[in-house]
Design an enzyme around this catalytic site. Structure first.
Site, short mmCIF file in Angstrom:
data_model
loop_
_atom_site.label_atom_id
_atom_site.label_comp_id
_atom_site.label_asym_id
_atom_site.label_seq_id
_atom_site.Cartn_x
_atom_site.Cartn_y
_atom_site.Cartn_z
N TYR A 8 0.84 -1.20 0.00
CA TYR A 8 0.00 0.00 0.00
C TYR A 8 0.87 1.25 0.00
O TYR A 8 2.04 1.21 0.41
CB TYR A 8 -0.98 -0.01 1.18
CG TYR A 8 -0.36 0.16 2.54
CD1 TYR A 8 0.44 -0.84 3.09
CD2 TYR A 8 -0.57 1.31 3.30
CE1 TYR A 8 1.00 -0.70 4.34
CE2 TYR A 8 -0.01 1.46 4.55
CZ TYR A 8 0.78 0.44 5.07
OH TYR A 8 1.34 0.59 6.31
N ARG B 92 -4.31 -10.52 -0.42
CA ARG B 92 -3.86 -11.92 -0.52
C ARG B 92 -4.94 -12.77 -1.20
O ARG B 92 -4.64 -13.63 -2.02
CB ARG B 92 -3.53 -12.49 0.87
CG ARG B 92 -2.31 -11.83 1.49
CD ARG B 92 -1.83 -12.57 2.72
NE ARG B 92 -0.87 -11.75 3.43
CZ ARG B 92 -1.16 -11.02 4.51
NH1 ARG B 92 -2.37 -11.05 5.04
NH2 ARG B 92 -0.22 -10.27 5.07
N ASP C 291 5.68 -6.91 2.23
CA ASP C 291 6.69 -6.02 1.64
C ASP C 291 7.73 -5.51 2.62
O ASP C 291 8.76 -4.97 2.20
CB ASP C 291 6.02 -4.86 0.86
CG ASP C 291 5.17 -3.94 1.73
OD1 ASP C 291 5.09 -4.15 2.95
OD2 ASP C 291 4.58 -3.00 1.15
N ASP C 292 7.48 -5.66 3.93
CA ASP C 292 8.40 -5.05 4.90
C ASP C 292 9.31 -6.04 5.61
O ASP C 292 10.17 -5.64 6.39
CB ASP C 292 7.59 -4.24 5.94
CG ASP C 292 6.53 -5.08 6.64
OD1 ASP C 292 6.16 -6.15 6.12
OD2 ASP C 292 6.08 -4.66 7.71
N GLU D 144 -3.44 -16.94 9.86
CA GLU D 144 -2.64 -18.08 9.38
C GLU D 144 -3.37 -19.39 9.64
O GLU D 144 -3.43 -20.27 8.78
CB GLU D 144 -1.26 -18.09 10.07
CG GLU D 144 -0.36 -16.89 9.69
CD GLU D 144 -0.62 -15.63 10.52
OE1 GLU D 144 -1.57 -15.64 11.35
OE2 GLU D 144 0.12 -14.65 10.34
N HIS E 190 10.50 -10.84 10.67
CA HIS E 190 9.30 -10.00 10.60
C HIS E 190 9.68 -8.56 11.01
O HIS E 190 9.25 -8.05 12.03
CB HIS E 190 8.25 -10.59 11.54
CG HIS E 190 6.95 -9.86 11.55
ND1 HIS E 190 6.57 -9.04 12.59
CD2 HIS E 190 5.95 -9.82 10.65
CE1 HIS E 190 5.37 -8.53 12.32
NE2 HIS E 190 4.99 -8.99 11.15
N THR E 191 10.50 -7.95 10.19
CA THR E 191 10.92 -6.57 10.47
C THR E 191 9.76 -5.63 10.16
O THR E 191 8.90 -5.93 9.33
CB THR E 191 12.13 -6.19 9.60
OG1 THR E 191 11.91 -6.66 8.27
CG2 THR E 191 13.39 -6.82 10.15
N ARG E 192 9.71 -4.50 10.86
CA ARG E 192 8.67 -3.49 10.62
C ARG E 192 9.39 -2.15 10.49
O ARG E 192 10.18 -1.79 11.34
CB ARG E 192 7.65 -3.45 11.76
CG ARG E 192 7.07 -4.85 12.07
CD ARG E 192 5.87 -4.78 13.00
NE ARG E 192 4.71 -4.30 12.31
CZ ARG E 192 4.11 -3.13 12.54
NH1 ARG E 192 4.55 -2.32 13.47
NH2 ARG E 192 3.06 -2.77 11.84
#
Ligand code: UDP
Ligand code: MN
Length: 251
Positions: free
Chosen positions: A12, A89, A113-114, A200, A228-230
């Protein structure tokens, strides 16, 4: 020929979007036989994403599906309050069901994307026959969440602290589904109306009925190949100030 990886990315518009997609695309470009399905959370496809995809030279599909305003996180609301990327998704899954040949070898993977991806995570998922699982770093309030694997190399549970009783207590980045298995279960998709953290589980319950069927990857779930980086929303106060100054006085 290598089995194909279909990587699904919801995305987005925001200040960091181009930076995120540049980093992700430059990882995916290094992965052989990967088809990128990128779905914009927008009314229409953007030039930014179209140009970025064209420059990769890789096989891709560019879609869009807009999240209705009532599902969107409000500016002062916590980011985990509403599900993110659900319609996007699902749009990608519908595209796969309409376009993949039923006998094609491969896997389906959700690549937000992150996150930060090692190339090894793609090697680990490629030959998955059912649902493959592996550890994810920096998630659920831990350095790593991982599937619990017994001495026989079977997945028997989840080493998580947050909401550990979920049927699949695993992050979106921690699993891939075999393509033929995916194609054989047309009901498998995401739902907006599920409890926090259950996306999930809601998806995976369609593909495996017991943990016994799940395949542990990454050396029996001992290696971390995805995080799972933000990304911090950068404070653009000078941009805002300059824009205000540029406006003519209102009276
Ligand atoms: N996303 C989206 N629309 C939104 C918010 C998020 O398409 O309104 C995408 C985002 O780009 C990412 C995925 O959905 O690929 C998951 O969102 P996010 O990373 O914010 O959630 P988290 O991983 O922190 O749960
Ligand atoms: Mn994220």
């Amino acid at each position: 020929l290598l089995p194909k990886i279909y990587a699904i990315t919801p995305t987005y518009k925001r200040p960091v979007q181009k930076a995120e997609l540049t980093r992700l695309s430059h990882t995916l470009m290094l992965v052989p036989n990967l088809h990128w399905v990128i779905v914009e959370d927008a009314e229409k496809k953007s030039e930014l994403v179209a140009n970025l995809l064209a420059r990769t030279g890789m096989p891709y599909t560019h879609l869009h599906a807009v999240t209705p305003a009532t599902w969107k996180i409000k500016p002062k609301e916590a980011w985990y309050n509403k599900p993110r990327g659900v319609l996007q998704r699902n749009a990608a899954l519908a595209w796969l069901r309409a376009n993949v040949k039923p006998d094609e070898e491969g896997v389906v993977y959700f690549a937000d994307d992150d996150n930060a991806y090692s190339l090894e995570v793609f090697d680990e998922m490629r030959y998955v026959k059912t649902v493959g699982v592996w550890p994810v770093g920096l998630v659920g309030g831990l350095m790593v969440e991982r599937p619990k694997v017994n001495a026989e190399g079977k997945v028997v549970g989840w080493l998580t602290v947050w909401s550990p009783n979920r049927p699949f207590a695993i992050d979106m980045a921690g699993f891939a589904v075999n393509l033929k298995l995916f194609m054989s279960k047309p009901e498998g998709k995401f739902k907006n109306e599920v409890q926090k953290g259950y996306q999930e589980s809601e998806f995976l319950r369609h593909f495996v009925t017991s943990l016994d069927e799940v395949e542990p990857r990454a050396d029996n779930c001992t290696k971390v190949n995805v995080w799972h980086t933000r990304t911090e929303n950068p404070p653009l106060r000078e941009e805002i100030r300059l824009k205000k100054e540029a406006k003519p006085p209102s009276d």
